[in-house]
Write an enzyme that holds these catalytic residues in place. Structure first.
Site, PDB file in Angstrom:
ATOM      1  N   SER A 103      -4.363   5.563   6.948  1.00 16.90           N
ATOM      2  CA  SER A 103      -3.697   4.684   5.980  1.00 16.90           C
ATOM      3  C   SER A 103      -3.937   5.195   4.573  1.00 16.90           C
ATOM      4  O   SER A 103      -5.020   5.660   4.237  1.00 16.90           O
ATOM      5  CB  SER A 103      -4.254   3.264   6.093  1.00 16.90           C
ATOM      6  OG  SER A 103      -3.843   2.490   4.980  1.00 16.90           O
ATOM      7  N   TYR A 134       2.686   4.841   1.031  1.00 11.80           N
ATOM      8  CA  TYR A 134       3.602   3.940   0.325  1.00 11.80           C
ATOM      9  C   TYR A 134       4.091   4.754  -0.864  1.00 11.80           C
ATOM     10  O   TYR A 134       3.274   5.126  -1.724  1.00 11.80           O
ATOM     11  CB  TYR A 134       2.869   2.700  -0.185  1.00 11.80           C
ATOM     12  CG  TYR A 134       2.432   1.718   0.887  1.00 11.80           C
ATOM     13  CD1 TYR A 134       3.356   0.904   1.521  1.00 11.80           C
ATOM     14  CD2 TYR A 134       1.088   1.585   1.232  1.00 11.80           C
ATOM     15  CE1 TYR A 134       2.962  -0.021   2.486  1.00 11.80           C
ATOM     16  CE2 TYR A 134       0.679   0.661   2.197  1.00 11.80           C
ATOM     17  CZ  TYR A 134       1.628  -0.129   2.813  1.00 11.80           C
ATOM     18  OH  TYR A 134       1.228  -1.037   3.760  1.00 11.80           O
ATOM     19  N   THR A 160       5.927   4.190   4.879  1.00  7.36           N
ATOM     20  CA  THR A 160       6.132   2.774   5.179  1.00  7.36           C
ATOM     21  C   THR A 160       7.201   2.218   4.249  1.00  7.36           C
ATOM     22  O   THR A 160       7.043   2.250   3.027  1.00  7.36           O
ATOM     23  CB  THR A 160       4.810   1.998   5.043  1.00  7.36           C
ATOM     24  OG1 THR A 160       3.861   2.594   5.924  1.00  7.36           O
ATOM     25  CG2 THR A 160       4.984   0.526   5.401  1.00  7.36           C
ATOM     26  N   LYS A 226       8.394   4.296   8.734  1.00  5.82           N
ATOM     27  CA  LYS A 226       7.764   3.162   9.427  1.00  5.82           C
ATOM     28  C   LYS A 226       8.322   1.860   8.872  1.00  5.82           C
ATOM     29  O   LYS A 226       8.218   1.599   7.668  1.00  5.82           O
ATOM     30  CB  LYS A 226       6.246   3.206   9.207  1.00  5.82           C
ATOM     31  CG  LYS A 226       5.475   2.037   9.795  1.00  5.82           C
ATOM     32  CD  LYS A 226       3.973   2.274   9.695  1.00  5.82           C
ATOM     33  CE  LYS A 226       3.157   1.213  10.393  1.00  5.82           C
ATOM     34  NZ  LYS A 226       2.963   0.001   9.616  1.00  5.82           N
ATOM     35  N   HIS A 250       5.321  -4.186  11.040  1.00  2.00           N
ATOM     36  CA  HIS A 250       4.055  -4.269  10.304  1.00  2.00           C
ATOM     37  C   HIS A 250       3.132  -5.303  10.968  1.00  2.00           C
ATOM     38  O   HIS A 250       2.364  -5.982  10.312  1.00  2.00           O
ATOM     39  CB  HIS A 250       4.333  -4.648   8.838  1.00  2.00           C
ATOM     40  CG  HIS A 250       3.441  -3.986   7.831  1.00  2.00           C
ATOM     41  ND1 HIS A 250       3.890  -3.073   6.909  1.00  2.00           N
ATOM     42  CD2 HIS A 250       2.115  -4.117   7.575  1.00  2.00           C
ATOM     43  CE1 HIS A 250       2.881  -2.687   6.136  1.00  2.00           C
ATOM     44  NE2 HIS A 250       1.793  -3.296   6.528  1.00  2.00           N
TER      45      HIS A 250
HETATM   46  C1  LIG Z   1      -5.572  -5.179   8.999  1.00  2.00           C
HETATM   47  C2  LIG Z   1      -4.286  -4.420   8.974  1.00  2.00           C
HETATM   48  C3  LIG Z   1      -4.048  -3.481   7.989  1.00  2.00           C
HETATM   49  C4  LIG Z   1      -2.864  -2.752   7.965  1.00  2.00           C
HETATM   50  N1  LIG Z   1      -2.688  -1.800   7.016  1.00  2.00           N
HETATM   51  C5  LIG Z   1      -1.557  -1.060   7.017  1.00  2.00           C
HETATM   52  C6  LIG Z   1      -1.383  -0.029   6.063  1.00  2.00           C
HETATM   53  O1  LIG Z   1      -2.250   0.248   5.246  1.00  2.00           O
HETATM   54  N2  LIG Z   1      -0.208   0.644   6.085  1.00  2.00           N
HETATM   55  C7  LIG Z   1       0.783   0.381   6.990  1.00  2.00           C
HETATM   56  O2  LIG Z   1       1.828   1.016   6.964  1.00  2.00           O
HETATM   57  N3  LIG Z   1       0.617  -0.575   7.921  1.00  2.00           N
HETATM   58  C8  LIG Z   1      -0.518  -1.297   7.962  1.00  2.00           C
HETATM   59  N4  LIG Z   1      -0.683  -2.257   8.916  1.00  2.00           N
HETATM   60  C9  LIG Z   1       0.326  -2.411   9.993  1.00  2.00           C
HETATM   61  C10 LIG Z   1      -0.012  -1.517  11.194  1.00  2.00           C
HETATM   62  O3  LIG Z   1       0.204  -0.163  10.891  1.00  2.00           O
HETATM   63  C11 LIG Z   1       0.822  -1.823  12.443  1.00  2.00           C
HETATM   64  O4  LIG Z   1       2.188  -1.757  12.109  1.00  2.00           O
HETATM   65  C12 LIG Z   1       0.543  -3.172  13.098  1.00  2.00           C
HETATM   66  O5  LIG Z   1      -0.805  -3.546  12.963  1.00  2.00           O
HETATM   67  C13 LIG Z   1       0.913  -3.077  14.575  1.00  2.00           C
HETATM   68  O6  LIG Z   1       0.777  -4.273  15.216  1.00  2.00           O
HETATM   69  P1  LIG Z   1      -0.507  -4.708  16.102  1.00  2.00           P
HETATM   70  O7  LIG Z   1      -1.582  -5.046  15.109  1.00  2.00           O
HETATM   71  O8  LIG Z   1       0.010  -5.876  16.843  1.00  2.00           O
HETATM   72  O9  LIG Z   1      -0.897  -3.562  17.005  1.00  2.00           O
HETATM   73  C14 LIG Z   1      -1.868  -2.997   8.949  1.00  2.00           C
HETATM   74  C15 LIG Z   1      -2.103  -3.958   9.938  1.00  2.00           C
HETATM   75  C16 LIG Z   1      -3.289  -4.656   9.970  1.00  2.00           C
HETATM   76  C17 LIG Z   1      -3.516  -5.653  11.063  1.00  2.00           C
HETATM   77  C1  LIG Z   2      -2.563  -2.245   0.047  1.00  5.91           C
HETATM   78  C2  LIG Z   2      -3.067  -2.522   1.408  1.00  5.91           C
HETATM   79  C3  LIG Z   2      -1.976  -2.658   2.416  1.00  5.91           C
HETATM   80  C4  LIG Z   2      -2.493  -3.127   3.716  1.00  5.91           C
HETATM   81  C5  LIG Z   2      -1.409  -3.537   4.649  1.00  5.91           C
HETATM   82  O1  LIG Z   2      -0.408  -2.891   4.789  1.00  5.91           O
HETATM   83  C6  LIG Z   2      -1.575  -4.753   5.439  1.00  5.91           C
HETATM   84  O2  LIG Z   2      -2.566  -5.443   5.218  1.00  5.91           O
HETATM   85  O3  LIG Z   2      -0.728  -5.008   6.279  1.00  5.91           O
END
Ligand SMILES: Cc1cc2nc3c(=O)[nH]c(=O)nc-3n(C[C@H](O)[C@H](O)[C@H](O)COP(=O)(O)O)c2cc1C
Ligand SMILES: CCCCC(=O)C(=O)O
Length: 375
Positions: A103, A134, A160, A226, A250
């Site tokens: 990330s 991003y 993303t 994404k 997401h």
């Molecule tokens: C705690 C957390 C942080 C995340 N941070 C990012 C991130 O920094 N960038 C991003 O593109 N997606 C982020 N996501 C989305 C994940 O990449 C992913 O799309 C999603 O968690 C998939 O679903 P699942 O949690 O049901 O497996 C985040 C999700 C969670 C739960």
């Molecule tokens: C700037 C942090 C982004 C984290 C994220 O994408 C999420 O929490 O789903």
């Protein structure tokens, strides 16, 4: 025993505010629930007597080879879960031969994550690392970050595109969780030109296809988008030179009430017509979920929250166990479906409820998919 057990165990160790940040989503969390529910509604229809004694889970996606079709979707702030943060995750992913998407909001820098992964890769083979971005309105900063990820050895970029603004995470608002705790920071946002000031990540509504064209021009790495959900955007992505899609909502953290990703998979696959790979994430919790998504045409699947829970529960060991568990469950499901590998998983193995596209045909959309059996 199960992926879900990691959440239960992690909750006894985590600050409840951080557990809410991980579990939570946008608005009423309708999409958070929909992702898992959609997998539960799909049914597998196995084949028999096919001689599936030797099985492999190997896949190649956008030029990166992995020993498992389960990859680690990008999640922010691993140090909320474990002192070593992304270093522990990277070692576990490398040991499993799984692609890890770092990330942009990681609490360890990509150079250090790459070194940890190199040290832990099995058979001396480097485990593939991808970098999630991003796009920032400050293009100079974005370009420098792309260079860093490239020089660190990342083999693809994941942009993303579902975050022109941040989703409204009501649990975080209620809990007052608006900032990282003292001592933690986004390692990629420290600006050496400004005396180590930490920038915030801009979620920027001005980002457009022109920015993607710009990115295409400055890097030769494969670019996956994404967060594309509309089939028309999937077509546009291909036209703009994307090398793949990560079909994702997401984890229900951006626009609430969008469909479950696995419901959209047949439409998105039809829209890209085999020209680029489609990876799916959202709600994958079982080996049978992995097999269903692959059968419906995903090239691989991502997991988000389970990695955070496993990291909180047992650090590197926890994530290793999580990935082993999924490997075992996928292997079991492949055997029971009469499949030797991903190539044997075809849409006829899945029975779907009548989801289907919207009642009015989309201009130019492939509407030849009736409800009922997915084929
Ligand atoms: C705690 C957390 C942080 C995340 N941070 C990012 C991130 O920094 N960038 C991003 O593109 N997606 C982020 N996501 C989305 C994940 O990449 C992913 O799309 C999603 O968690 C998939 O679903 P699942 O949690 O049901 O497996 C985040 C999700 C969670 C739960
Ligand atoms: C700037 C942090 C982004 C984290 C994220 O994408 C999420 O929490 O789903």
């Amino acid at each position: 025993m199960t992926v879900q057990d990691f959440e239960t165990a992690a909750r006894t160790r985590l600050d409840p505010v951080h557990a809410d940040f991980i579990a939570g989503g946008a608005g009423d969390e309708i999409t958070v629930r929909a992702n898992e529910e959609a997998f539960r509604r799909l049914r597998l229809l196995p084949r028999v007597l096919r001689g599936s004694a030797v099985r492999t889970q190997e896949v190649t996606v956008a030029g990166s080879r992995a020993r498992t079709p389960v990859l680690l979707s990008p999640t922010a702030f691993h140090k909320l879960c474990d002192e070593e943060g992304e270093l522990a995750t990277a070692r576990a992913a490398a040991a499993a031969g799984a692609i890890m998407i770092v990330s942009m909001a990681s609490t360890v820098a990509v150079e250090d994550i790459a070194e940890a992964a190199r040290g832990a890769g099995a058979d001396g083979a480097p485990a593939p690392l991808w970098f999630q971005l991003y796009l920032q309105p400050d293009l100079e900063f974005t370009e420098a970050l792309v260079r860093r990820a490239t020089d660190a050895g990342c083999t693809a970029l994941v942009v993303t595109v579902d975050s022109p603004v941040r989703g409204a995470h009501e649990r975080d608002l209620r809990n007052g969780f608006l900032d990282l705790p003292d001592g933690l920071r986004c390692a990629h946002m420290v600006d050496p030109h400004e005396g180590g000031r930490v920038r915030s990540i801009a979620m920027s509504p001005e980002i457009s296809w022109a920015h993607l064209d710009w990115l295409r021009g400055i890097t030769s790495l494969p670019i996956l988008l994404k967060g594309v959900l509309h089939p028309e955007d999937a077509r546009l992505a291909v036209r703009h030179g994307a090398d793949g899609l990560l079909l994702s909502n997401h984890g229900g953290r951006q626009l609430d009430t969008v469909p479950a990703t696995v419901e959209l998979l047949p439409e998105i696959r039809a829209a890209v017509a085999g020209r680029v790979p489609v990876v799916l994430d959202g709600g994958v919790r079982r080996g049978t979920d992995v097999v269903k998504a692959l059968a419906l045409g995903a090239s691989a699947v991502g997991i988000g929250r389970p990695v955070m829970w496993a990291l909180a529960e047992g650090g590197e060991k926890g994530v290793r166990r999580l990935l082993e568990l999924l490997r075992e469950e996928v292997d079991q499901a492949l055997a029971l479906c009469g499949a030797c590998g991903v190539q044997d998983l075809t849409p006829d193995l899945v029975r779907a409820p009548a989801w289907g596209p919207p009642p009015l045909p989309l201009p130019g959309a492939d509407t030849a998919r009736p409800g009922g059996v997915v084929s």
